[in-house]
Enzyme design. Sequence first.
Site, PDB file in Angstrom:
ATOM      1  N   ARG A 298      55.537  55.285  11.854  1.00 60.18           N
ATOM      2  CA  ARG A 298      55.565  56.649  11.014  1.00 60.18           C
ATOM      3  C   ARG A 298      54.089  57.347  11.428  1.00 60.18           C
ATOM      4  O   ARG A 298      54.366  58.675  11.546  1.00 60.18           O
ATOM      5  CB  ARG A 298      55.601  56.630   9.582  1.00 60.18           C
ATOM      6  CG  ARG A 298      57.270  56.351   9.304  1.00 60.18           C
ATOM      7  CD  ARG A 298      57.706  56.243   7.926  1.00 60.18           C
ATOM      8  NE  ARG A 298      59.136  56.078   7.962  1.00 60.18           N
ATOM      9  CZ  ARG A 298      59.930  55.720   6.703  1.00 60.18           C
ATOM     10  NH1 ARG A 298      59.385  55.560   5.487  1.00 60.18           N
ATOM     11  NH2 ARG A 298      61.223  55.457   6.886  1.00 60.18           N
ATOM     12  N   TYR A 442      63.242  60.809  14.118  1.00 62.47           N
ATOM     13  CA  TYR A 442      63.210  59.483  13.961  1.00 62.47           C
ATOM     14  C   TYR A 442      62.240  58.883  13.217  1.00 62.47           C
ATOM     15  O   TYR A 442      61.359  59.540  12.666  1.00 62.47           O
ATOM     16  CB  TYR A 442      63.256  58.915  15.468  1.00 62.47           C
ATOM     17  CG  TYR A 442      62.243  59.176  16.321  1.00 62.47           C
ATOM     18  CD1 TYR A 442      61.088  59.652  16.151  1.00 62.47           C
ATOM     19  CD2 TYR A 442      62.486  58.835  17.734  1.00 62.47           C
ATOM     20  CE1 TYR A 442      59.878  59.707  17.273  1.00 62.47           C
ATOM     21  CE2 TYR A 442      61.335  59.267  18.781  1.00 62.47           C
ATOM     22  CZ  TYR A 442      60.266  59.563  18.500  1.00 62.47           C
ATOM     23  OH  TYR A 442      59.341  59.852  19.341  1.00 62.47           O
ATOM     24  N   GLU A 443      62.401  57.587  12.980  1.00 66.31           N
ATOM     25  CA  GLU A 443      61.537  56.685  11.889  1.00 66.31           C
ATOM     26  C   GLU A 443      61.909  57.267  10.641  1.00 66.31           C
ATOM     27  O   GLU A 443      60.652  57.181   9.948  1.00 66.31           O
ATOM     28  CB  GLU A 443      59.921  56.718  12.319  1.00 66.31           C
ATOM     29  CG  GLU A 443      59.772  56.208  13.959  1.00 66.31           C
ATOM     30  CD  GLU A 443      60.227  54.773  14.099  1.00 66.31           C
ATOM     31  OE1 GLU A 443      60.712  54.146  13.205  1.00 66.31           O
ATOM     32  OE2 GLU A 443      60.469  54.559  15.261  1.00 66.31           O
ATOM     33  N   GLY A 444      62.961  57.848  10.281  1.00 62.18           N
ATOM     34  CA  GLY A 444      63.275  58.247   8.885  1.00 62.18           C
ATOM     35  C   GLY A 444      62.835  59.870   8.972  1.00 62.18           C
ATOM     36  O   GLY A 444      61.854  60.421   9.288  1.00 62.18           O
ATOM     37  N   GLN A 449      61.113  61.159   4.347  1.00 65.03           N
ATOM     38  CA  GLN A 449      59.827  61.198   4.076  1.00 65.03           C
ATOM     39  C   GLN A 449      59.420  61.815   2.744  1.00 65.03           C
ATOM     40  O   GLN A 449      58.686  61.285   2.002  1.00 65.03           O
ATOM     41  CB  GLN A 449      59.110  61.889   5.292  1.00 65.03           C
ATOM     42  CG  GLN A 449      59.247  61.292   6.525  1.00 65.03           C
ATOM     43  CD  GLN A 449      59.105  59.797   6.740  1.00 65.03           C
ATOM     44  OE1 GLN A 449      57.926  59.378   6.027  1.00 65.03           O
ATOM     45  NE2 GLN A 449      59.708  59.119   7.308  1.00 65.03           N
TER      46      GLN A 449
END
Lengths: 596, 596
Positions: A298, A442-444, A449
Amino acid sequence: MPQYNPPLRDMQFVMHEVLNVVDELKLLPAHADMDVDTINAILEEGGKFASEVIQPLNLSGDAEGCKLDKTTHEVTPPKGFKEAYAKYVEGGWPALGCDPEYGGQGLPVIVNQAFYEMLNSGNQAWTMYPGLSHGAYEALHAHGTPEQKATYLPKLTSGEWTGTMCLTEPHCGTDLGMLRSKAEPQADGTYKITGAKIFISAGEHDMAANIIHLVLARLPDAPAGSKGISLFVVPKFNVNADGSLGERNGIYCGGLEHKMGIHANSTCQMVLDGAVGTMVGQPNKGLAAMFVMMNAARLGVGNQSLGLTEAAYQNAVAYAKDRIQMRSLSGPKAPDKAADPIIVHPDVRKMLLTARAYAEGGRALNTYVGLQLDKALSSDDEDERKECEAEVALLTPIIKAFITDNGWIATSHCMQVFGGHGYIHEWGMEQFVRDARINMIYEGTNTIQSLDLLGRKILGNNGATLKKFGKKIATFVEDEGTDEAMQEFINPLAELGDKVTKLTTEIGMKAFGNPDEVGAAAVDYLRVVGHLTFAYFFARMAKVALQKKDSGDPFYTAKLSTARFYFAKLLPETASLIRTCRAGLSPLMEMDEALF
Amino acid sequence: MPQYNPPLRDMQFVMHEVLNVVDELKLLPAHADMDVDTINAILEEGGKFASEVIQPLNLSGDAEGCKLDKTTHEVTPPKGFKEAYAKYVEGGWPALGCDPEYGGQGLPVIVNQAFYEMLNSGNQAWTMYPGLSHGAYEALHAHGTPEQKATYLPKLTSGEWTGTMCLTEPHCGTDLGMLRSKAEPQADGTYKITGAKIFISAGEHDMAANIIHLVLARLPDAPAGSKGISLFVVPKFNVNADGSLGERNGIYCGGLEHKMGIHANSTCQMVLDGAVGTMVGQPNKGLAAMFVMMNAARLGVGNQSLGLTEAAYQNAVAYAKDRIQMRSLSGPKAPDKAADPIIVHPDVRKMLLTARAYAEGGRALNTYVGLQLDKALSSDDEDERKECEAEVALLTPIIKAFITDNGWIATSHCMQVFGGHGYIHEWGMEQFVRDARINMIYEGTNTIQSLDLLGRKILGNNGATLKKFGKKIATFVEDEGTDEAMQEFINPLAELGDKVTKLTTEIGMKAFGNPDEVGAAAVDYLRVVGHLTFAYFFARMAKVALQKKDSGDPFYTAKLSTARFYFAKLLPETASLIRTCRAGLSPLMEMDEALF
């Protein structure tokens, strides 16, 4: 074709003049011998790699994309990518931030991070190949068995092998609790893994001899949901006891995704057909182990958009100085030319300064968090480690979401500066926009977040971590409050700090009544707190610039102007965001689902 | 693959229940026999064409793009485009808004406009082929000689031939005063035109027998700058006296642009190599003649983003109802499923409602302006014509810039609803975003629109036109001010109206001191006024919905919820915009150009 000059001066300003990172690093046993010259020398060399080796492949890589041979399941990245990666390995770059025990150089996070900012400016799609490897390295380093570490870490450190994260499946991305891939235990202690993964960045390519996949899957007796997921390491080629490559493992690329951007990265659908793997960490605790990788990732994603913002800014400035079109409304500024360069027009400057301020603010925040991460990893004081860890955890979703949302705004503005030419591939500007778009997902996703920030990191501990960070701001406000020249920065910072405190309490109270109030406010709230962090770092940068502005170095004059622009034109976004936060949940929920 | 259902109910609501367009149209001699059923029947058939004929070609057209044969200079659009165009011609659709004198159906602007909204939802790239033709039709209809009209208008009306606008050159887009293409007068009264044009939409294709280019060029003795530009009509094939096609003319496609989006439209570099043309309008007055086309085109561009917003919204809603992922923070909503459909999450709803509100607000504003345009064109009262014309001129840059900026926000939100899948081509969402991006650039960038609004249309006549439009709002506020149920809409509308008045005066005063203050404020100012118009139309729609909400038709309940959402979550953006407008010029100009 776009150009790129590594922003070494600004990196050094943030590191050495604002944050005094060397003084702080020297207190950490692992970095006791760190000095300014070493950091600068690495950044200079790293900048050359980014601008001379991978940046020239960015536009062509986007146009060419990756190719999958459906018979052999092999993927060929664009021309030049393999050779650039060989140079990267030859230069020892993969080892920069790795543990000396496995051949790494053990340099601080902040150095590796600044290097990655430049790589991302040069070529985000290329950078994802080594970037994912480093994530795999970190997960194995944190959770691998001694055998796994001995087998994989030296090769990931040298860059001979690369790594991936295999999480997402067609029916689950955010909600990994639903994943279905299965791991059958074998008599020899290994597992046979079967399943289908999608969106696997750098999942298959010809740049390294082996690819080490970290795969989430379920044991046969695993409980349902997120508490039944285990983590496995699954190499493309099995590794023999002597470290040599054995048989091809049953994990292969079944298809490439056709994407909006990052065309040059191979985003693979991965098929696991009884692939042999070993478990990483404890059974059913795979999600927690993967989160080590995810948190680093992140921060890395925020850094991707920082890199794109800087690159887009530089190219838009060059164009705005060169392109002549119309006269300034206040009279010709280049009377010798047929028209004025478009940088004379206030709105063109506004678009450029937006990108500049978002790049400089993002760089300061990233470097600060990198330093806290170094302390969290390397301090010999456990309390300090914990405190820094909590602060990094607080600021990670802000870096991920705020910087990537800003990157989307900034790259789009920089593209707009080019008018119609911005829409054309050969200028490279629309590629920055397309590449920047994935970083919000991506990555959440950025919504995830914001829920992580407001729900977990802030309300989850009654605002304790936020209060600690807020105290740093309050101390700075206190210290600088008497300096006349600092008023223009300190006053709005102090005011926003108070508003955040109040807003947080308000949302917290409402959330007692209905937890969905968190989801209604979170995205806007994250941007408010993001602005608070930027305002804090711009004020700190302005302080240094004010002290040095009579030095004759125009860098400080420019820094002050950027800070003033930030406070005048970007920070006021918080006025709306606070209002929309307060408007709460009901305007979102009153419409019946069927009426949408 | 994306789906599309023509939003006939909402179109009919705006036309027949809010604006009562038939009553107004009946007062115009040209439309005296217009009735509700006729309009509805056309829209229904038009919606079928959009959703059944061209929408299925949208995704494949984007993937395939156009192909140029460099030997013959012929361009082939994607598969199915030519056949769809043949159906369009066969159905008589090109004639919808054309003059009966040349074979047109003479229908009101608002009908043609609603039809085009649907075409744009279905396939923006395809729609640009007939869209540009209609622009060429309008310029020739307004400025052509009787011979030119007789030669070209019937064929453009039937759709047998298409048209283009050839303005931009490599070194000049916004600043057409710098253009270099030359027109040499010939003994027979024609001109030989030489030059290079870029970004020519639908510049070459195989869908029609002839292409009628409207070309800006300079006469040999023309004064420098924008007062030395003339307009010419240059057919791809010369037209014989009997109307049959003659020789191939010296205008051809030299290259296709590789663009971020609208891949299926052939954006051509056009080479004029002694191409034969005839003059349209007066010598050196070409820019004014071209502006007839440009103003219509600007409304058309706003309509493009309205279409994309609606299409993106519909697909995001379908996905949000279908995709299950995570549980609602306030407890499971679909306990029978493994997770809740993502539409339960407040931020997903916020993204959906943003797109919905921008679509509904845009449709109301567009329809209103379309009606004013019908009055400007067809009223038998000269005063009314002039007044309507002025109002259309005021609102045109708002439609162009506000709706296209909103379209960018909305399509990006709708893509975000899909998570990672949004980034993948096959879902069609990222295409909406890429297609929407050009609308902020072409036909005058959104910065140019804002300067047109604030500098020319508002400050240029001391706010007189804005005041007239403001009076309509004030009257509505006055009329509805006593209705308790309307307070939630009327109060913020009235407040924003007052703020706009004050802000306009403030900027006007500052601009006396420095005209660049206009350029510093214009973009933010346009969004403030854009919100004022949306707030006005949402309040008007809410009024109707309140009157009918007990009818049992849930359409009215949904409309009220959308209006409430708009006032609670989107209108507050004005709080920040007003602040950044006020922050003025100096934060933009203080940095020396060299320091950027």
